[in-house]
Design a protein around this motif. Structure first.
Motif, PDB file in Angstrom:
ATOM      1  N   VAL A   9       0.841  -1.210   0.000  1.00 26.76           N
ATOM      2  CA  VAL A   9       0.000   0.000   0.000  1.00 26.76           C
ATOM      3  C   VAL A   9       0.869   1.251   0.000  1.00 26.76           C
ATOM      4  CG1 VAL A   9      -1.741   1.294   1.279  1.00 26.76           C
ATOM      5  CG2 VAL A   9      -1.879  -1.202   1.168  1.00 26.76           C
ATOM      6  N   ALA A  10       1.894   1.244   0.838  1.00 24.41           N
ATOM      7  CA  ALA A  10       2.798   2.397   0.894  1.00 24.41           C
ATOM      8  C   ALA A  10       3.506   2.587  -0.446  1.00 24.41           C
ATOM      9  CB  ALA A  10       3.813   2.207   2.017  1.00 24.41           C
ATOM     10  N   MET A  11       3.891   1.473  -1.065  1.00 27.72           N
ATOM     11  CA  MET A  11       4.575   1.559  -2.358  1.00 27.72           C
ATOM     12  C   MET A  11       3.640   2.116  -3.431  1.00 27.72           C
ATOM     13  SD  MET A  11       7.517   1.082  -3.594  1.00 27.72           S
ATOM     14  CE  MET A  11       8.062   1.513  -5.237  1.00 27.72           C
ATOM     15  N   LYS A  12       2.396   1.679  -3.396  1.00 26.63           N
ATOM     16  CA  LYS A  12       1.416   2.162  -4.374  1.00 26.63           C
ATOM     17  C   LYS A  12       1.197   3.663  -4.216  1.00 26.63           C
ATOM     18  CE  LYS A  12      -3.400   1.571  -5.813  1.00 26.63           C
ATOM     19  NZ  LYS A  12      -4.675   0.869  -5.546  1.00 26.63           N
ATOM     20  N   ASN A  13       1.054   4.111  -2.967  1.00 29.24           N
ATOM     21  CA  ASN A  13       0.853   5.542  -2.713  1.00 29.24           C
ATOM     22  C   ASN A  13       2.061   6.359  -3.167  1.00 29.24           C
ATOM     23  OD1 ASN A  13      -1.649   5.028  -1.594  1.00 29.24           O
ATOM     24  ND2 ASN A  13      -0.848   4.875   0.503  1.00 29.24           N
ATOM     25  N   PHE A  14       3.241   5.800  -2.948  1.00 28.85           N
ATOM     26  CA  PHE A  14       4.466   6.483  -3.363  1.00 28.85           C
ATOM     27  C   PHE A  14       4.512   6.655  -4.886  1.00 28.85           C
ATOM     28  CE2 PHE A  14       8.833   5.768  -4.977  1.00 28.85           C
ATOM     29  CZ  PHE A  14       9.394   6.974  -4.593  1.00 28.85           C
ATOM     30  N   ILE A  15       4.196   5.580  -5.598  1.00 29.86           N
ATOM     31  CA  ILE A  15       4.229   5.634  -7.065  1.00 29.86           C
ATOM     32  C   ILE A  15       3.194   6.619  -7.600  1.00 29.86           C
ATOM     33  CG2 ILE A  15       3.776   4.286  -9.161  1.00 29.86           C
ATOM     34  CD1 ILE A  15       5.022   1.878  -7.723  1.00 29.86           C
ATOM     35  N   LEU A  16       2.007   6.623  -6.998  1.00 31.98           N
ATOM     36  CA  LEU A  16       0.963   7.563  -7.427  1.00 31.98           C
ATOM     37  C   LEU A  16       1.402   9.006  -7.214  1.00 31.98           C
ATOM     38  CD1 LEU A  16      -2.275   5.768  -6.124  1.00 31.98           C
ATOM     39  CD2 LEU A  16      -1.551   6.066  -8.501  1.00 31.98           C
ATOM     40  N   CYS A  17       2.052   9.256  -6.084  1.00 30.67           N
ATOM     41  CA  CYS A  17       2.539  10.618  -5.812  1.00 30.67           C
ATOM     42  C   CYS A  17       3.575  11.045  -6.855  1.00 30.67           C
ATOM     43  CB  CYS A  17       3.147  10.683  -4.413  1.00 30.67           C
ATOM     44  SG  CYS A  17       1.937  10.600  -3.082  1.00 30.67           S
ATOM     45  N   VAL A  18       4.480  10.111  -7.185  1.00 34.10           N
ATOM     46  CA  VAL A  18       5.512  10.414  -8.186  1.00 34.10           C
ATOM     47  C   VAL A  18       4.872  10.691  -9.542  1.00 34.10           C
ATOM     48  CG1 VAL A  18       7.474   9.473  -9.466  1.00 34.10           C
ATOM     49  CG2 VAL A  18       7.317   9.126  -6.996  1.00 34.10           C
ATOM     50  N   GLN A  19       3.921   9.847  -9.927  1.00 35.09           N
ATOM     51  CA  GLN A  19       3.264  10.031 -11.223  1.00 35.09           C
ATOM     52  C   GLN A  19       2.507  11.355 -11.286  1.00 35.09           C
ATOM     53  OE1 GLN A  19       0.955   6.417 -11.471  1.00 35.09           O
ATOM     54  NE2 GLN A  19       2.503   5.384 -12.736  1.00 35.09           N
ATOM     55  N   ASN A  20       1.838  11.694 -10.209  1.00 36.26           N
ATOM     56  CA  ASN A  20       1.108  12.970 -10.178  1.00 36.26           C
ATOM     57  C   ASN A  20       2.058  14.150 -10.318  1.00 36.26           C
ATOM     58  OD1 ASN A  20      -1.339  11.663  -9.866  1.00 36.26           O
ATOM     59  ND2 ASN A  20      -1.289  11.761  -7.622  1.00 36.26           N
ATOM     60  N   ARG A  21       3.208  14.023  -9.637  1.00 36.31           N
ATOM     61  CA  ARG A  21       4.181  15.117  -9.706  1.00 36.31           C
ATOM     62  C   ARG A  21       4.765  15.242 -11.110  1.00 36.31           C
ATOM     63  NH1 ARG A  21       5.261  20.058  -8.622  1.00 36.31           N
ATOM     64  NH2 ARG A  21       7.501  20.526  -8.357  1.00 36.31           N
ATOM     65  N   VAL A  22       5.018  14.102 -11.745  1.00 35.70           N
ATOM     66  CA  VAL A  22       5.543  14.119 -13.121  1.00 35.70           C
ATOM     67  C   VAL A  22       4.536  14.761 -14.066  1.00 35.70           C
ATOM     68  CG1 VAL A  22       6.184  12.658 -15.080  1.00 35.70           C
ATOM     69  CG2 VAL A  22       7.073  12.155 -12.805  1.00 35.70           C
ATOM     70  N   ASN A  23       3.273  14.416 -13.901  1.00 33.70           N
ATOM     71  CA  ASN A  23       2.227  15.008 -14.753  1.00 33.70           C
ATOM     72  C   ASN A  23       2.137  16.514 -14.546  1.00 33.70           C
ATOM     73  OD1 ASN A  23       1.559  12.518 -15.841  1.00 33.70           O
ATOM     74  ND2 ASN A  23       0.021  12.082 -14.254  1.00 33.70           N
ATOM     75  N   GLU A  24       2.323  16.941 -13.297  1.00 28.15           N
ATOM     76  CA  GLU A  24       2.302  18.385 -13.022  1.00 28.15           C
ATOM     77  C   GLU A  24       3.454  19.087 -13.735  1.00 28.15           C
ATOM     78  OE1 GLU A  24       2.392  18.930  -8.835  1.00 28.15           O
ATOM     79  OE2 GLU A  24       0.417  18.028  -8.479  1.00 28.15           O
ATOM     80  N   LEU A  25       4.633  18.456 -13.698  1.00 26.11           N
ATOM     81  CA  LEU A  25       5.799  19.053 -14.345  1.00 26.11           C
ATOM     82  C   LEU A  25       5.647  19.071 -15.869  1.00 26.11           C
ATOM     83  CD1 LEU A  25       8.676  17.509 -12.186  1.00 26.11           C
ATOM     84  CD2 LEU A  25       7.926  19.891 -12.205  1.00 26.11           C
ATOM     85  N   LYS A  26       5.031  18.009 -16.400  1.00 26.33           N
ATOM     86  CA  LYS A  26       4.810  17.971 -17.851  1.00 26.33           C
ATOM     87  C   LYS A  26       3.849  19.069 -18.294  1.00 26.33           C
ATOM     88  CE  LYS A  26       5.759  13.090 -18.823  1.00 26.33           C
ATOM     89  NZ  LYS A  26       5.168  11.797 -19.259  1.00 26.33           N
ATOM     90  N   ALA A  27       2.908  19.385 -17.413  1.00 25.76           N
ATOM     91  CA  ALA A  27       1.927  20.422 -17.751  1.00 25.76           C
ATOM     92  C   ALA A  27       2.565  21.800 -17.807  1.00 25.76           C
ATOM     93  CB  ALA A  27       0.789  20.407 -16.734  1.00 25.76           C
ATOM     94  N   LEU A  28       3.689  21.929 -17.109  1.00 29.55           N
ATOM     95  CA  LEU A  28       4.395  23.205 -17.140  1.00 29.55           C
ATOM     96  C   LEU A  28       5.249  23.292 -18.396  1.00 29.55           C
ATOM     97  CD1 LEU A  28       5.607  23.334 -13.419  1.00 29.55           C
ATOM     98  CD2 LEU A  28       3.666  24.563 -14.408  1.00 29.55           C
ATOM     99  N   SER A  29       5.547  24.469 -18.805  1.00 29.06           N
ATOM    100  CA  SER A  29       6.409  24.649 -19.978  1.00 29.06           C
ATOM    101  C   SER A  29       7.795  25.088 -19.534  1.00 29.06           C
ATOM    102  CB  SER A  29       5.808  25.710 -20.912  1.00 29.06           C
ATOM    103  OG  SER A  29       5.648  26.942 -20.229  1.00 29.06           O
ATOM    104  N   GLY A  30       8.783  24.780 -20.298  1.00 27.82           N
ATOM    105  CA  GLY A  30      10.134  25.264 -20.007  1.00 27.82           C
ATOM    106  C   GLY A  30      10.817  24.467 -18.920  1.00 27.82           C
ATOM    107  N   ASP A  31      10.915  25.067 -17.724  1.00 32.19           N
ATOM    108  CA  ASP A  31      11.659  24.461 -16.619  1.00 32.19           C
ATOM    109  C   ASP A  31      11.103  23.102 -16.220  1.00 32.19           C
ATOM    110  OD1 ASP A  31      13.244  26.630 -16.621  1.00 32.19           O
ATOM    111  OD2 ASP A  31      12.259  27.638 -14.924  1.00 32.19           O
ATOM    112  N   GLY A  32       9.780  22.960 -16.270  1.00 30.17           N
ATOM    113  CA  GLY A  32       9.163  21.697 -15.869  1.00 30.17           C
ATOM    114  C   GLY A  32       9.615  20.550 -16.735  1.00 30.17           C
TER     115      GLY A  32
END
Length: 340
Positions: A9-32
């Motif tokens: 469960v902890a591993m799943k939550n960790f992976i979801l957090c990482v994926q969400n953060r990656v998607n946030e960075l992809k949504a940004l332009s330039g530095d992200g």
């Protein structure tokens, strides 16, 4: 992979957090985008993806690692106290030698002579303990080791942890309870340290409870030749064990209460001291102690015998316990087993 196996469960939550953060960075332009396009980040994301898809094979634990894990599980790590290692020592920038060892010898002194004197002192104390063990008829290596641990423990937790670390082979762990009871009976003044340690051991491993019962039964056979002080300590030890609910009064089922010939004066004195010690506890404890044997039909003979003995040999000689006896008698008839 270790986290995946130990806590999915902890591993799943960790992976979801990482994926969400990656998607946030992809949504940004330039530095992200620059942040997630780096080689390190790319490698990390690929590794996490492989773990998610179970493509990474976990490395097997080394033999030493596995052994330590099993030892910690057996020891119940939540009960372990780290002793001797203080924050001041841990953070000391000038620590030298084996600074992690208990005591301040290794880190607090550079004087070789002082260290040597300390070692000599410890060796002398160890020899004294071994001599004392020999005087107490601890005639095997296992018994001597158990004796030294029990008698040199800082407190019952320290002794408990060290006894577990002895890792006695075969059936030698049965000697722990026998040595513990013997140490208790040899004291000039009764010491509750032994009862607390015994309760802790029984809580940890039920086999110690069975060994303790057999040990007490063996001592019952020696009551006629047992010195009064030793008999008194045994009575108090038993009272503490029963009051802490480590043992029940059913341990007295081997006593022939109804046979006057079997109840010698020394046995009468011993069990009178036992019940007088029991009646010193609060009413709630007394009620629960006697209720524990009220619900078992097979113990009817024991209940009748105890009631007769207390009435005949305890209450008649000590009127102060009459109210406690009435409470105990009522508890013995508490067949529903209702506790206070």
């Amino acid at each position: 992979m270790k986290i995946r196996g130990d806590d999915p469960v902890a591993m799943k939550n960790f992976i979801l957090c990482v994926q969400n953060r990656v998607n946030e960075l992809k949504a940004l332009s330039g530095d992200g985008e620059a942040k997630i396009n780096g080689k390190r980040m790319e490698f990390m994301l690929e590794t996490i993806c492989d773990i998610k898809n179970n493509k990474k094979k976990p490395k097997e634990d080394t033999v030493q690692h596995t052994r330590i894990k099993k030892w910690l599980q057996k020891l119940r790590v939540e009960d372990i106290l780290i002793r001797g290692l203080k924050w001041s020592k841990l953070l000391d920038p000038d620590k030298k030698g084996q600074w992690w060892l208990p005591g301040d010898i290794a880190s607090a002194t550079d004087n070789v002579e002082e260290v040597a004197n300390s070692i000599d002192k410890e060796a002398l104390e160890a020899q004294k303990m071994l001599d004392l063990a020999a005087a107490q008829r601890m005639n095997t290596d296992a018994r001597r080791a158990i004796f030294c641990v029990i008698m040199s423990g800082e407190d019952y937790i320290d002794a408990f942890e060290k006894l577990l670390r002895l890792d006695l082979p075969g059936k030698q762990d049965r000697d722990i309870m026998r040595v513990l009871v013997e140490c208790c009976l040899q004291e000039k003044v009764f010491n509750k340290y032994y009862t607390v340690l015994a309760a802790k051991l029984c809580e940890h491993e039920k086999n110690h409870k069975f060994t303790l019962q057999y040990c007490l039964w063996d001592h019952f056979k020696e009551l006629d030749s047992m010195p009064l002080l030793r008999s008194m300590h045994l009575a108090k030890f038993m009272a503490e064990m029963v009051a802490s609910f480590t043992l029940s009064l059913a341990v007295l089922k081997t006593v022939e209460w109804s046979d006057p010939q079997m109840l010698s004066p020394k046995k009468i004195m011993h069990f009178r001291m036992l019940f007088e010690a029991i009646f010193e506890y609060p009413d709630k404890v007394i009620w629960n102690m006697f209720t524990r044997i009220a619900v078992t039909p097979e113990l009817e003979t024991l209940r009748q015998g105890m009631e007769f003995f207390i009435k005949e040999y305890v209450v008649k000689t000590n009127k102060k316990v009459n109210d406690k006896f009435k409470l105990a008698k009522k508890a013995l008839n508490n067949t529903e087993g209702v506790l206070m």
